[in-house]
Design an enzyme around this catalytic site. Structure first.
Site, PDB file in Angstrom:
ATOM      1  CG  HIS A  78      -1.789   1.187   1.333  1.00  0.00           C
ATOM      2  ND1 HIS A  78      -3.100   1.202   0.929  1.00  0.00           N
ATOM      3  CD2 HIS A  78      -1.550   2.440   1.821  1.00  0.00           C
ATOM      4  CE1 HIS A  78      -3.619   2.406   1.132  1.00  0.00           C
ATOM      5  NE2 HIS A  78      -2.698   3.169   1.690  1.00  0.00           N
ATOM      6  CD  GLU A  79       1.608   3.562   3.658  1.00  0.00           C
ATOM      7  OE1 GLU A  79       1.849   4.634   3.056  1.00  0.00           O
ATOM      8  OE2 GLU A  79       0.563   3.378   4.302  1.00  0.00           O
ATOM      9  CG  HIS A 101       0.364   6.204  -0.753  1.00  0.00           C
ATOM     10  ND1 HIS A 101      -0.720   6.659  -1.463  1.00  0.00           N
ATOM     11  CD2 HIS A 101      -0.142   5.601   0.357  1.00  0.00           C
ATOM     12  CE1 HIS A 101      -1.837   6.341  -0.813  1.00  0.00           C
ATOM     13  NE2 HIS A 101      -1.508   5.690   0.275  1.00  0.00           N
TER      14      HIS A 101
END
Length: 424
Positions: free
Chosen positions: A21-22, A25
């Site tokens: 997920h990170e 980003h």
């Protein structure tokens, strides 16, 4: 050894779904030219930290998520003010280091009082050095060093807020997107492991035997084909088998099976569960075959759709008050469930990890302050208004939302711990 393996797999599940997920980003922020100051897994105090290039990678104490800290999103810059005495290191006619303390220890530097400084737009600093004014250009990757910590400056074109709307939206949406992609591939891996049912099956075979249950004690084995119970043919009727076993607690049953082509009979006495329903500790299913590539893709998409509907139905129950506090679970309960599923094997753990990744992606897209969905909503409002919202007001909304989420997490975690202490 098994306990260590289960703990490792549980930690690995959380690490993978949060990291992917990170990373979403991080990747799209870097692609847009945004300065990423920190890539963190967890919150709270740092357990491990290493800097590579412009980014510091950290592992933090509280395993409740992670974050990517981008330039311009928080007041991380150490301010350099006019009238402040600093020391600067110059290389190739550009300032590469600005020291704010322990100036006497900084060798090979120019020391002076700041007359003017701009580290975002002009990238310049003017010093009064023993009565003479000296001006220097500042390198776009210069470091400001104070109290043993170095912070890279961020020119305005490296700020998150300076980028076009589409790039900012992609940097935010990419986190949930990576979770959706991970979930799809994990569901695909699960389908490859379990296969697909053959057409027109004629029998069921035992797929799982629970240790310490009557089936295991009676000698039934994984792969045995169940032909009849007490003389009644079973075929592929799983509901009939479950019903017959469930209605016979503490009553001996004769289960006829075929093992490696050899018929045999086994006496099994179902054990009543808390509701008085007989259980022998087996799972059975019709025979399967390997899934084709097309079947893997379509069945993965179907699982994604079905699980998405299930997740939104759960959200609906939460909103309408059909859930009680005891029904909610935080990181502790999720970790407990993950460890239980890890004991069942890699097949079940793969499916569970896919569901968790899908849930994390959907949850983060909810329009709740501090979540990705809320940030995308603010970007949408900016697109409609054709001008950005007040960043201070937006930051306050996200701060309040984050505080509320942390409070909710504390409450459910406390409840989870109490439940574990009570042995529920």
């Amino acid at each position: 050894m098994e306990t260590i393996q289960v703990v490792f797999m549980t930690v690995l599940v959380f690490f993978v779904i949060v990291t992917i997920h990170e990373w979403g980003h991080y990747f799209f922020a870097k692609r847009a030219g945004i300065l990423v100051r920190e890539f963190a897994i967890g919150f709270g105090p740092k357990l491990f930290s290493v800097k590579r290039g412009e980014t510091r990678y950290t592992l933090r104490l509280i395993p409740a998520g992670g974050f990517v800290r981008m330039a311009g999103e928080d007041p991380e810059i150490v301010e350099v003010q006019p009238g402040q005495t600093v020391a600067v290191r110059v290389k190739d006619d550009k300032v590469t280091r600005i020291y704010l303390d322990r100036l006497d220890e900084r060798s090979g530097t120019v020391r002076g009082e700041v007359e003017n400084v701009d580290l975002e737009r002009q990238l310049a600093i003017r010093l009064n050095v023993e009565g003479d004014t000296e001006s220097y250009a500042v390198h776009p990757q210069a470091l400001v060093i104070a109290r043993g910590k170095d912070t890279q400056i961020a020119p305005i074109d490296r700020h998150f807020g300076s980028k076009p709307l589409r790039q900012r939206a992609m940097a935010i949406f990419a986190g949930p997107l990576m979770n959706f992609i991970l979930a799809f591939f994990l569901f695909a891996a699960y389908i490859q492991m379990v296969g697909v049912p053959v057409e027109n099956p004629e029998y069921m075979s035992i797929t799982k035997i629970e240790d310490g249950m009557p089936a295991s004690e009676a000698g039934l084995m994984k792969g045995d084909i169940v032909s009849s119970i007490n003389g009644e043919k079973i075929g592929t009727d799983l509901d009939k088998m479950i019903d017959m076993i469930g209605k016979s607690p503490n009553t001996s049953l004769t289960i006829d099976v075929v093992r490696d082509g050899t018929p045999m009979s086994v006496k099994v006495t179902p054990r009543p569960n808390d509701d008085g329903i007989g259980k022998v500790g087996i799972s059975a299913a019709p025979p399967t075959r390997s899934a084709t590539f097309a079947e893997t893709v379509t069945r993965s998409a179907t699982l994604m759709k079905d699980m998405t509907v299930y997740i939104f139905e759960s959200f609906k129950m939460l909103i309408t008050g059909q859930f009680k506090l005891d029904d909610l679970g935080g990181p502790v309960r999720t970790a407990e469930m993950t460890s239980q599923i890890a004991k069942q094997g890699i097949v079940q753990l793969t499916s569970w990890t896919a569901l968790l990744s899908l849930y994390l992606g959907i949850f983060n897209l909810l329009p709740v302050p501090a979540l990705d969905g809320s940030r995308l909503l603010f970007l949408g409002l900016e697109a409609v208004r054709r001008r950005p919202l007040d960043p201070n007001k937006e930051s306050m909304v996200h701060f309040i939302g984050f505080a509320m989420l942390m409070l909710l997490m504390l409450v459910v975690t406390y409840n989870d711990i109490l439940r574990l202490v009570r042995g529920e």
